[in-house]
Design a protein around this motif. Structure first.
Motif, mmCIF file in Angstrom:
data_model
loop_
_atom_site.group_PDB
_atom_site.id
_atom_site.type_symbol
_atom_site.label_atom_id
_atom_site.label_comp_id
_atom_site.label_asym_id
_atom_site.label_seq_id
_atom_site.Cartn_x
_atom_site.Cartn_y
_atom_site.Cartn_z
ATOM 1 N N LEU A 3 39.713 47.455 44.637
ATOM 2 C CA LEU A 3 39.765 46.992 43.257
ATOM 3 C C LEU A 3 39.465 45.498 43.254
ATOM 4 C CD1 LEU A 3 40.454 47.577 40.284
ATOM 5 C CD2 LEU A 3 42.824 46.999 40.816
ATOM 6 N N ILE A 4 38.496 45.082 42.476
ATOM 7 C CA ILE A 4 38.085 43.680 42.459
ATOM 8 C C ILE A 4 38.644 42.993 41.219
ATOM 9 C CG2 ILE A 4 36.109 42.114 42.315
ATOM 10 C CD1 ILE A 4 34.482 44.135 43.820
ATOM 11 N N PHE A 5 39.352 41.890 41.423
ATOM 12 C CA PHE A 5 39.796 41.061 40.309
ATOM 13 C C PHE A 5 38.751 39.967 40.156
ATOM 14 C CE2 PHE A 5 43.594 43.084 41.894
ATOM 15 C CZ PHE A 5 44.205 43.512 40.729
ATOM 16 N N TYR A 6 38.034 40.006 39.053
ATOM 17 C CA TYR A 6 36.837 39.180 38.912
ATOM 18 C C TYR A 6 37.009 38.160 37.793
ATOM 19 C CZ TYR A 6 31.939 38.020 38.417
ATOM 20 O OH TYR A 6 30.758 37.344 38.353
ATOM 21 N N PHE A 7 36.660 36.910 38.079
ATOM 22 C CA PHE A 7 36.754 35.845 37.077
ATOM 23 C C PHE A 7 35.422 35.111 37.022
ATOM 24 C CE2 PHE A 7 40.907 36.563 38.913
ATOM 25 C CZ PHE A 7 41.710 36.718 37.791
ATOM 26 N N ALA A 123 28.869 36.051 49.143
ATOM 27 C CA ALA A 123 29.549 37.326 49.350
ATOM 28 C C ALA A 123 29.994 37.482 50.801
ATOM 29 C CB ALA A 123 28.633 38.476 48.962
ATOM 30 N N PRO A 124 31.301 37.688 51.057
ATOM 31 C CA PRO A 124 31.780 37.937 52.419
ATOM 32 C C PRO A 124 31.086 39.144 53.052
ATOM 33 C CG PRO A 124 33.621 37.463 50.962
ATOM 34 C CD PRO A 124 32.411 37.618 50.090
ATOM 35 N N ALA A 158 33.379 37.869 45.244
ATOM 36 C CA ALA A 158 34.324 38.981 45.111
ATOM 37 C C ALA A 158 33.870 40.211 45.893
ATOM 38 C CB ALA A 158 34.485 39.348 43.638
ATOM 39 N N LEU A 159 32.656 40.182 46.421
ATOM 40 C CA LEU A 159 32.108 41.340 47.133
ATOM 41 C C LEU A 159 32.432 41.241 48.620
ATOM 42 C CD1 LEU A 159 28.625 41.391 45.362
ATOM 43 C CD2 LEU A 159 30.637 42.765 44.800
ATOM 44 N N ASP A 164 31.638 47.845 47.192
ATOM 45 C CA ASP A 164 32.062 46.892 46.163
ATOM 46 C C ASP A 164 30.885 46.590 45.241
ATOM 47 O OD1 ASP A 164 34.545 46.782 47.246
ATOM 48 O OD2 ASP A 164 34.361 44.775 48.103
ATOM 49 N N HIS A 165 31.165 46.415 43.967
ATOM 50 C CA HIS A 165 30.094 46.092 43.026
ATOM 51 C C HIS A 165 30.667 45.376 41.808
ATOM 52 C CE1 HIS A 165 31.710 49.856 41.374
ATOM 53 N NE2 HIS A 165 31.249 49.439 40.197
#
Length: 233
Positions: A3-7, A123-124, A158-159, A164-165
């Motif tokens: 689950l990505i918490f994106y800002f 992106a990591p 965030a990726l 992940d997307h």
């Protein structure tokens, strides 16, 4: 998939001014260009089409800076008018603008525009050797002119893993903004890097090839030996 918490942040477009003048319809377009001007026209829901002329250098500077995703204020013909650079005809070789269509908007009413994405962060997942694929580069939104964003940021930091997307719905809009594009559309995603294929010949083919080489060598040696014996005789 995690689950990505994106800002992200919204960068509002600056309103730039450009001086225009009503164009004499008798003047030929090329004559205007030779004089350092660009023939143009503005129109809108409550504006009749009016041919105008604008300084070529001033227009190109504003156009290069804003594209079609910012409002320009037209000054010089009646009341100031807020407009979008709707369409620009350019020279096929130099790329210099030759004619422009300007769409005058209704103040206070929402407009529908295409806004470009600006990808930021690292992106990591990419550092880990995976592939980050950018599927979309702009999105269509409906927004009040006063809140028109210059671009929308997409933070790829965030990726982290394959799968992940970031989707359209993850992007922050101005308060009055709404997506016209499907919110479930993917903007950028992580895919597993494709491994390079190393071709290896089947064992049978290798064996057959080796046998043929040995047979050829033996045959050549036999011929050389026969020739040697003939010479000695």
């Amino acid at each position: 998939m995690n689950l990505i918490f994106y800002f992200n942040t919204v960068i509002l477009a600056r309103m730039l001014e450009i001086a225009v003048k009503e164009r004499d319809k008798k003047k030929k377009s090329q004559a205007l260009r030779d004089a350092g001007l660009i023939p143009a026209v503005f129109y809108g829901p409550k504006e009749e089409a009016m041919p105008i002329e604008v300084d070529a250098r001033d227009f190109e500077k504003v156009w290069r800076e804003t594209g079609g995703s910012a409002i320009v204020v037209l000054k010089g013909v009646g009341d100031d008018k807020e407009a979008l650079i709707h369409e620009v005809d350019v020279h096929p070789i130099t790329g210099a603008p030759r004619h422009a269509d300007l769409y005058v908007i209704e103040r206070g009413k929402k407009i529908t525009v295409q806004i470009p994405f600006e990808f930021v962060g690292e992106a990591p997942a990419e550092k880990a050797g995976h592939t980050v694929i950018k599927v979309m580069h702009e999105v269509e939104i409906e927004v009040r002119p006063s809140e028109l964003p210059q671009h929308l940021e997409v933070d790829t930091s965030a990726l982290k893993e394959v799968g992940d997307h970031i989707s359209v719905k993850d992007i922050k809009l101005p308060e009055s903004g709404e997506f016209v594009t499907d919110e479930n559309e993917t903007i950028v995603a992580v895919k597993e890097a494709a491994e390079e294929e190393v071709f290896e010949a089947p064992a049978e083919e290798v064996t057959e090839a080796s046998a043929e080489e040995k047979s050829t060598v033996s045959s050549d040696e036999g011929e050389e030996k026969g020739e040697s014996e003939d010479i000695q005789e």
